[in-house]
Scaffold this active site. Structure first.
Site, PDB file in Angstrom:
ATOM      1  N   HIS A 297      31.649  -2.197  -1.866  1.00  0.00           N
ATOM      2  CA  HIS A 297      32.315  -3.309  -0.986  1.00  0.00           C
ATOM      3  C   HIS A 297      32.890  -4.288  -2.048  1.00  0.00           C
ATOM      4  CE1 HIS A 297      32.821  -6.015   2.200  1.00  0.00           C
ATOM      5  NE2 HIS A 297      31.905  -6.923   1.962  1.00  0.00           N
TER       6      HIS A 297
ATOM      7  N   CYS B 284      38.456  -4.371   2.859  1.00  0.00           N
ATOM      8  CA  CYS B 284      37.945  -5.426   2.026  1.00  0.00           C
ATOM      9  C   CYS B 284      38.891  -5.245   0.739  1.00  0.00           C
ATOM     10  CB  CYS B 284      36.556  -5.280   1.595  1.00  0.00           C
ATOM     11  SG  CYS B 284      35.836  -3.396   0.942  1.00  0.00           S
TER      12      CYS B 284
END
Length: 429
Positions: free
Chosen positions: A272, A57
């Site tokens: 994340h 990510c």
């Protein structure tokens, strides 16, 4: 694959150094495997990238953000056509975003360097390559302009789309940035950009992808902590960044990232990265002279007291390219500190030298959220989630651990209230 019309070469020593900066030593094969994915689009949202495992990510979210930059500034949102594009348009969107990030890395600090593309000898690499096998087959090609980069990638889109696309692009950015500059910007070059244990991208890597500079911190400029110079963001960013960690007081996000030029923010949780965006362009603005003055004032007011010692006035004026000769400064010091308290208030300083109107966001606006992990999406479908937002008159901070999304967004809009479509709050994780 030939690279006709330009030079290409394998540079094992330099490339191996780039790889070492990225991974460190003794790379775990399972961590490497999590990063071996291409840029693939969601079957349910044709402009949204899919992330298969935790880790990449740090590359995928910034690329998604730059794709959304093109959409927000070029496509009319009054219909859903921006969410219904053909595969060819997907390729163009992906090539645009990756070229933007690569060009930004080359242009950081205003010293343009040659752009480099790391690629495979063959476009269709085997799926079962080990870490060493993969890296033994890499080559480097040089490009001068963003259009040259886009032309190269568009003609060889499989390089980005296939299994190793994310890593090839990551190495291209690092190679373009150069080891010399990376060593200057990253606080501890011995710490890899990808975490050895968990495979997450470091803040330096995130900053590099978002801003073009691989600094460790997200505050504005440089902070001096007991003689240690900590490097932050040096100018207003095109794409913004907000993080839940700021609410937890692990970091301070400066205005250069909180107030980007485009209404797009990469959002960070503990583990994340996702993306928030809006078509409400007034949510973003180019910094005015008054904005820059406030930031410069804050450099002399690190504790956020909204005043500085009057002795700093001359240097503050000089830093802002205002008149700063001693006689004038003495006059202004007496005017701004009539009671001779030895301090100058921010409000008094701004009223005297700057009359730029304040930037005020609208009271209501729509936002969209993207999370590339299918398991983190409602019904496991990677899709944009829409919400209607309202800025209340008073700040009502949400301290509930059960609503990290709201808590994260309140680090920028303290009074925001959000109503998500279908009543489902999307996940930051």
């Amino acid at each position: 694959m030939s690279a006709a019309g330009s030079s290409s070469s394998t540079i094992p020593n330099l490339l191996s150094d780039i790889v070492r900066v990225c991974w460190g030593t003794n790379v775990k094969e399972d961590i490497f495997a999590r990063w071996t994915q291409g840029f693939q689009f969601s079957a349910d949202e044709p402009t949204a990238l899919v992330q298969y495992e935790g880790g990449p990510c740090a590359v995928l979210a910034p690329v998604q953000a730059f794709m959304l930059k093109y959409i927000v500034q070029n496509i009319d949102p009054s219909t859903d056509k921006w969410r219904q594009i053909e595969p060819r348009d997907q390729d163009q969107l992906l090539v645009y975003a990756t070229a933007q990030i690569l060009t930004q890395a080359a242009q950081a600090d205003k010293n343009f360097t040659m752009m480099h593309i790391v690629f495979f000898e063959t476009e269709l690499a085997p799926d079962d390559l080990s870490f060493d096998q993969f890296h033994s087959q890499l080559k480097v090609i040089h490009r001068q302009t963003s259009m040259d980069v886009q032309d190269f990638w568009y003609k060889r889109i499989a390089l980005l789309r296939n299994r190793f696309g994310v890593l090839l692009f990551l190495y291209s950015v690092l190679y373009t940035k150069t080891l010399e500059i990376l060593r200057l910007e990253v606080s501890d070059i011995t710490e890899p950009l990808i975490d050895r244990e968990f495979g997450y991208g470091s803040q330096s890597l995130i900053n590099l992808m978002i801003t073009g500079r691989a600094v460790n911190y997200v505050f504005n400029h440089v902070q001096d902590i007991d003689g240690l110079q900590l490097k932050g963001i040096n100018e207003q960013s095109v794409i913004g960044f907000l993080t839940l960690l700021e609410h937890l007081r692990y970091c301070e996000v400066g205005s250069y990232l909180k107030n980007p030029m485009k209404p797009i923010w990469v959002l960070g949780s503990e583990t994340h990265l996702t993306v928030l965006f809006s078509f409400e362009k007034s949510l973003a603005w180019f910094e005015s002279n008054a904005d820059r003055a406030r930031q410069m004032f804050k450099m002399f007011d690190p504790d956020g007291n909204n005043f500085i010692a009057s002795d700093h006035l001359q240097q503050l004026l000089a830093n802002l390219d205002l008149v700063s000769d001693s006689k004038y400064v003495d006059i202004m010091r007496k005017k701004l500190d009539p009671d001779e308290l030895g301090i100058i208030l921010l409000s008094a300083f701004m009223d005297e030298f700057f009359d730029d109107p304040e930037n005020h966001p609208p009271d209501t606006f729509d936002i969209f959220h993207y999370n590339g992990l299918a398991r983190s999406n409602h019904e496991r479908k990677v899709m944009y989630r829409m919400a209607h937002s309202v800025l209340l008159e008073s700040n009502i901070n949400c301290l509930l651990e059960t609503n990290p999304m709201l808590t994260c967004l309140q680090t920028k809009w303290p009074s925001i209230e959000i109503n998500w479509t279908h009543g489902v709050t999307p996940s930051l994780n």
